[in-house]
Design an enzyme around this catalytic site. Structure first.
Site, PDB file in Angstrom:
ATOM      1  CE  LYS B  77     -33.606 -16.480 -25.520  1.00 52.44           C
ATOM      2  NZ  LYS B  77     -32.244 -16.314 -26.039  1.00 52.44           N
ATOM      3  CB  SER B 152     -32.810 -15.840 -29.852  1.00 54.09           C
ATOM      4  OG  SER B 152     -32.016 -16.109 -28.708  1.00 54.09           O
ATOM      5  CB  SER B 176     -29.408 -14.267 -28.204  1.00 53.40           C
ATOM      6  OG  SER B 176     -29.331 -15.000 -29.386  1.00 53.40           O
TER       7      SER B 176
END
Lengths: 105, 473
Positions: B77, B152, B176
């Protein structure tokens, strides 16, 4: 008392947060902001039981957003005035008492 | 080499010499470049990854001892710092930022010879539940391109679901990792707060943020978790407690395990078919010997508002550092204050600004007691409620998300509706507990995940129960 954030308040918050918005953006942000604040107000009715170790405070709202400005302060001088064992030969004006008495050792 | 999806399949292929690490990594990058329509990556680093792959192949040829993850490609990420590789947090503010060091979780993977092929797309600074709020554009769900991937860590979930990499790292502040994993039909795991170092993770809400894996199977998630977990002197919030081995517990089954199903999480606002999947999973666990019963958590209704207040307060303070002086973008203007304002106004996206505003409000003089302090007190109550519940149960079972992946743009204009999608995932973040999302089926062709939450530092229980659910679906 329910918090009813006005556009003026959102504008102040933006100022604090170093952000600017167009008037169109402000309309939309203020309206969304009111919805979210109304939702989080939900926590007001929560019963808090065994929190003796947590400082409890009044939850009454007082609108006291102050100016984000510097003010004169004599805090350092006041503190130094009250330090015990002042030593004028020390450049900081603060003396530390000796731990060992060299005369008796 | 086209069919291997799990880490153990890849490792056995490497052991048997069916393919080399370089061939594996090349294939992975080829797929990443082929599936650009998902918009899962913010950057792909072909040359560096292939160079690293060649080094690992050499080590393997020399017969050096290798970790189970050695040579396995992964994606990270874009919120975790990677030395010499841009780390943007999917924000215009950090578009040019190249960190001089690795996040600890990344360093741990590199030490085990994992090959990072690229950085994944996400909601800006981790702030969102759909991966639409990105300076690089929205991430698309591989099961339906018109729908969100969840957020996210949407790019990480898509990279795994599309078969580009067998695992990816994500971060979980309010769900997330787990929610995008559920939306994309893969496994997502959030460890206990303090179990994995946050060093080098760009901060959103520091008392909630936690790094974890997204993978195809519970076993793979456990393997990656063990590789990154443990005390780190560079993060004072990491625990010194020993990491309980999880891999060995996967085959232990659930005989005698006590599992609670909170009634609050199956009622109003939760899709009936999703609730049905939870009931089905509960039935299967009971058939395997677990004691399953309904339970109740009265304070759980306050978890979302508490999360909204505290996470926004922390976000507003964490993001104060982006002033055009110390990090990233700078809009050159006349006076200093004008420069700050122009930099922040043009550098941050809409959702980040929304959160900064709310955070500034709940911390401001006159409102802090009513919101911030009350929420902090309630958080303690919620932690106590879960601790009490875990005196009676070994694990809790409930849906990961109240609905399946929604349409792109559907909730963009209604932030509160968007925040509601986190209702079931924030529970674990507010209480700091470990939780795993496991795919269990589909509703209208879209994946559904169920969540298993365990007591603090009992990640092994999540994996143990998760493995049984996985096997029975």
């Amino acid at each position: 008392m329910k918090a009813q954030p006005s556009e003026a308040l959102v504008s102040r918050l933006a100022q604090f947060a170093r952000l600017t918005f167009s008037s169109e953006e402000m309309d939309s942000y203020a309206s969304e902001f009111r919805d979210v604040v109304a939702y989080v107000d939900h926590i007001e009715r929560a019963y808090v039981s065994h929190t003796s170790d947590v400082k409890t405070k009044s939850t009454q709202t007082v609108e006291t957003l102050r100016d984000d400005a510097t003010k004169p302060s004599d805090l350092a001088d006041t503190l130094l005035k009250h330090v015990p064992g002042q030593d004028n030969n020390n450049s900081r004006g603060v003396g530390v008492p000796p731990v060992f008495d060299t005369a008796s050792s | 080499m086209n069919t291997e999806r799990t880490i153990s399949e890849i490792t056995s292929g490497l052991h048997s010499g069916s393919f080399s690490v370089a061939e594996l990594v090349e294939k992975s990058i080829e797929k990443a470049e082929q599936y650009t329509e998902y918009n899962a990556f913010t950057s792909i680093h072909k040359d560096a990854a292939l160079e690293q792959a060649r080094i690992v192949d050499e080590k393997r040829k020399r017969g050096e001892p290798m970790h189970d993850l050695a040579g396995v490609p992964c994606a990270v990420k874009d919120l975790l710092c990677t030395k010499g590789i841009p780390t943007t947090a999917a924000s215009g503010m950090l578009r040019e930022f190249v960190p001089p060091y690795d996040a600890e979780a990344v360093a741990q993977l590199k030490e085990k010879d994992v090959i990072i092929i690229g950085k994944t797309n996400m909601d800006e600074f981790g702030m969102g539940s759909s991966s639409e709020f990105s300076a690089f554009g929205a991430v698309r769900n591989p099961h339906d391109m018109e729908r969100v991937a969840g957020g996210s860590s949407g790019g990480s979930a898509v990279a795994v679901a599309a078969g580009i990499v067998p695992f990816a790292l994500g971060t979980d502040t309010g769900g997330s990792i787990r929610q995008p994993a559920a939306f994309c039909g893969v496994v997502g795991f959030k460890p206990t707060y303090g179990r994995v170092s946050r060093y080098g993770v760009i901060a959103y809400a520091s008392s909630f943020d936690q790094v974890g894996p997204i993978a195809n199977t519970v076993e793979d998630a456990a393997l990656v978790y063990e590789a990154i977990a443990g005390h780190d002197a560079k993060d004072a919030t990491t625990s010194r407690e020993n990491v309980i081995p999880t891999h060995s517990s996967l085959s232990e089954g659930v005989k005698g395990v006590k599992i609670g199903v909170p009634k609050e999480f199956l009622g109003e606002g939760v899709n009936r078919d999703i609730a049905g999947f939870v009931r089905l999973a509960a039935e299967k666990l009971a058939n395997e010997g677990a004691h399953v019963e309904d339970c109740t958590i009265p304070v759980s209704e306050y978890a979302l508002p508490v999360y909204l207040v505290l996470s926004r307060a922390e976000a507003s303070t964490n993001l104060a550092r982006y002033d055009g002086v110390r990090y990233g973008k700078r809009e050159q203007r006349g006076a200093l204050n004008e420069m700050y304002i122009a930099t922040r106004t043009n550098g941050f996206g809409a959702e980040v600004k929304r959160r900064i505003l709310l955070g500034t409000f709940v911390l401001s003089s006159g409102y802090a007691d009513r919101y911030y302090h009350k929420a902090a007190t309630l958080r303690t109550e919620i932690c106590s409620a879960y601790a009490k519940l875990f005196d009676r149960y070994d694990a809790l079972l409930f849906p990961t998300a109240p609905e399946v992946a929604f349409k792109i743009g559907e909730k963009m204009d209604d932030p509160l509706k968007m925040y509601m999608s986190d209702t079931l995932t924030v529970q674990a973040n507010v209480a700091g507990l470990p939780a795993i999302s496991i795919p269990v089926g589909k509703v209208n062709g879209l994946p559904v995940g169920v969540q298993v939450m365990a007591p603090s530092m009992r990640e092994d229980v999540c994996f143990r129960v998760g493995a049984v659910i996985e096997r029975s679906h």
